[in-house]
Write an enzyme that holds these catalytic residues in place. Structure first.
Site, PDB file in Angstrom:
ATOM      1  N   ILE A 176       1.018  -1.249  -0.189  1.00 23.51           N
ATOM      2  CA  ILE A 176       0.009   0.005  -0.206  1.00 23.51           C
ATOM      3  C   ILE A 176       0.939   1.091   0.204  1.00 23.51           C
ATOM      4  O   ILE A 176       1.751   1.539   1.016  1.00 23.51           O
ATOM      5  CB  ILE A 176      -0.955   0.002   1.168  1.00 23.51           C
ATOM      6  CG1 ILE A 176      -1.749  -1.287   1.346  1.00 23.51           C
ATOM      7  CG2 ILE A 176      -1.773   1.299   1.173  1.00 23.51           C
ATOM      8  CD1 ILE A 176      -2.642  -1.465   2.609  1.00 23.51           C
ATOM      9  N   CYS A 178       3.134   1.812  -2.843  1.00 22.67           N
ATOM     10  CA  CYS A 178       4.351   1.021  -3.303  1.00 22.67           C
ATOM     11  C   CYS A 178       5.412   2.220  -3.846  1.00 22.67           C
ATOM     12  O   CYS A 178       6.604   1.474  -4.164  1.00 22.67           O
ATOM     13  CB  CYS A 178       3.892   0.074  -4.332  1.00 22.67           C
ATOM     14  SG  CYS A 178       3.441   0.975  -5.969  1.00 22.67           S
ATOM     15  N   GLY A 181       8.333   1.217  -6.308  1.00 18.28           N
ATOM     16  CA  GLY A 181       8.432  -0.299  -6.320  1.00 18.28           C
ATOM     17  C   GLY A 181       9.729  -1.131  -5.709  1.00 18.28           C
ATOM     18  O   GLY A 181       9.978  -2.077  -6.058  1.00 18.28           O
ATOM     19  N   SER A 201       0.566   8.329  -7.742  1.00 23.41           N
ATOM     20  CA  SER A 201       1.447   8.864  -8.462  1.00 23.41           C
ATOM     21  C   SER A 201       1.407   8.313  -9.771  1.00 23.41           C
ATOM     22  O   SER A 201       1.606   7.142 -10.079  1.00 23.41           O
ATOM     23  CB  SER A 201       2.864   9.078  -7.928  1.00 23.41           C
ATOM     24  OG  SER A 201       3.843   9.583  -8.988  1.00 23.41           O
ATOM     25  N   GLN A 204       5.174   7.572 -10.718  1.00 27.43           N
ATOM     26  CA  GLN A 204       5.625   6.264 -10.280  1.00 27.43           C
ATOM     27  C   GLN A 204       5.198   5.034 -10.790  1.00 27.43           C
ATOM     28  O   GLN A 204       5.819   3.915 -11.161  1.00 27.43           O
ATOM     29  CB  GLN A 204       5.420   6.394  -8.513  1.00 27.43           C
ATOM     30  CG  GLN A 204       5.948   7.234  -7.881  1.00 27.43           C
ATOM     31  CD  GLN A 204       5.609   7.160  -6.393  1.00 27.43           C
ATOM     32  OE1 GLN A 204       4.547   6.681  -6.036  1.00 27.43           O
ATOM     33  NE2 GLN A 204       6.359   7.639  -5.393  1.00 27.43           N
ATOM     34  N   CYS A 356      14.391  18.600   8.280  1.00 23.58           N
ATOM     35  CA  CYS A 356      13.915  17.357   8.448  1.00 23.58           C
ATOM     36  C   CYS A 356      14.868  16.394   9.030  1.00 23.58           C
ATOM     37  O   CYS A 356      14.808  15.577  10.121  1.00 23.58           O
ATOM     38  CB  CYS A 356      13.189  16.417   7.243  1.00 23.58           C
ATOM     39  SG  CYS A 356      11.776  17.166   6.900  1.00 23.58           S
TER      40      CYS A 356
END
Length: 401
Positions: A176, A178, A181, A201, A204, A356
């Site tokens: 869920i 992914c 990949g 996306s 993606q 971050c």
């Protein structure tokens, strides 16, 4: 006798000077100086920065940086100090109250809104992300216990997930969120499983479908709420941050419904330390629209009565190293994208990655892997220890060129 003329400062100038002193005093708590020469000190390049900070918090600070109004040589170190000192709790602008209330009481992650982050963030361009990430395009935190570089850290993380899930050849796995990949391909190559993955996306989906044409993988442009199949194992790596507190229970109910009774679910997610905190407004506006980091309590509430928590693993400090590696790749590759994306994007992306990194370094953010079962693993669940343990099934599927 004539009195000497004395110029009185205007009320506006007095207010500006007061805000400057307030910002200076606040930063001193974190050992940060305005105009200092240490790597984490702030140099003001234009006026108005204190005003933006005290009226808009980190939204104002981040936008001022994007505009070039202040500089700092090491944003990661600055944010480590700011968050360690909890300065964000001292600045609570009234202008951000609406953002906080919306995050708490509205569902900002509906099936319609879920696609916004795909368009705004993940569809920036595959070439851009390929330049910043590892060769597998893994856009989540790596596991650095025995790793010396980004490639090793990401492969160690992927293999650890496979071992935690106890994958066996022939199993059918749902991913869920992914991404490009990376997990699905690694699991198919090394553990002989078949995978179906969903993402919001378009970029993606197209990239992964072409890249892994020779593997038993299916990539779907699909919202998770429309999945209605059964799987032996389910995994979600770096997607739960987009689900939102209003949908946590719905998400867990879907996983419970789609997982076989003897299955395992691994949830890999960034998390926050406080249940009632809200998404950083700058991150929400510029990086991840409608994002909502979960707390341990919120995830626990969502699992209540559905799952047994078999394992909870926190390696949040490792995300600092991952972000710094991404930043180094981004800086090296930037000349290729400068004309297309521009200087303001460069400062925005630099602020994103380094702030971050500082947040994970300060332990203000966490990175959790939860392993969940429906009724408890008979005899108990044992976490596979160590990233260096690479024993796994022989790959029955060919590796794509």
């Amino acid at each position: 006798m004539t009195e000497a003329f004395t110029e009185h400062p205007s009320p506006g100038k007095i207010a500006r000077n007061r805000l400057y002193r307030m910002m200076e005093e606040l930063l001193e708590i974190a050992d940060v100086r305005l105009g200092g020469n240490r790597p984490w000190d702030i140099r003001l390049m234009a006026g108005g920065v204190p005003e933006r900070v005290f009226t808009q918090g980190n939204l104002g600070l981040g936008e001022a940086y994007m505009d070039g109004a202040w500089e700092c040589d090491r944003l990661d170190e600055l944010y480590d100090r700011i968050l360690r000192a909890q300065l964000d709790r001292h600045v609570k602008p009234l202008k951000l109250m609406l953002h906080s209330l919306q995050a708490r009481f509205l569902n900002r992650q509906t099936s319609r809104k879920a696609w916004e982050v795909g368009e705004a963030h993940y569809d920036l361009g595959n070439d851009f992300y390929a330049a910043m990430l590892d060769p597998r395009m893994t856009y989540t935190g790596g596991y650095w216990a025995d790793a010396s570089d980004l490639v090793e850290a990401q492969e160690a993380k992927l293999d650890m997930i496979c071992r935690k899930l106890r994958l066996e050849p022939g199993m059918r796995v749902l991913d869920i969120g992914c991404g490009w990949g990376s997990f699905m391909a690694y699991a198919a190559e090394h553990y002989g499983v078949e995978c179906a993955g969903v993402t919001i996306s378009k970029e993606q989906t197209a990239w992964a479908t072409e890249r892994y044409d020779g593997l038993p993988l299916e990539f779907r442009l699909q919202d998770y709420r429309s999945i209605n199949e059964r799987f032996d194992r389910i995994v979600s790596v770096g997607m739960f941050e987009h689900v939102g507190r209003k949908n946590h229970r719905t998400y867990m109910e879907l996983v419970h419904r789609c997982m076989n009774d003897d299955g395992l679910f691994l949830l890999h997610t960034i998390g926050k330390n406080r249940r009632k905190s809200t998404t950083d407004p700058w991150i929400d506006r510029y990086i991840f629209p409608n994002g909502d980091l979960p707390s341990i309590g919120q995830i626990g509430d969502a699992c209540d009565g559905l799952f047994v928590v078999e394992d909870l693993h926190n390696f949040g400090a490792d995300y600092d190293k991952t972000l710094m590696a991404w930043h180094a790749n981004f800086e090296r590759a930037w000349p290729r994208f400068e004309d297309e994306l521009g200087q303001r994007f460069y400062r925005m992306w630099r602020y994103y990655l380094l702030s971050c990194a500082g947040a994970f370094r300060a332990r203000d953010l966490q990175l959790w892997q939860w392993v969940l079962s429906k009724d408890g693993v008979r005899g108990g669940y044992q976490r596979p220890e160590g990233a260096s343990d690479t024993a796994h099934a022989t790959a029955p599927w060919p590796t794509p060129a």
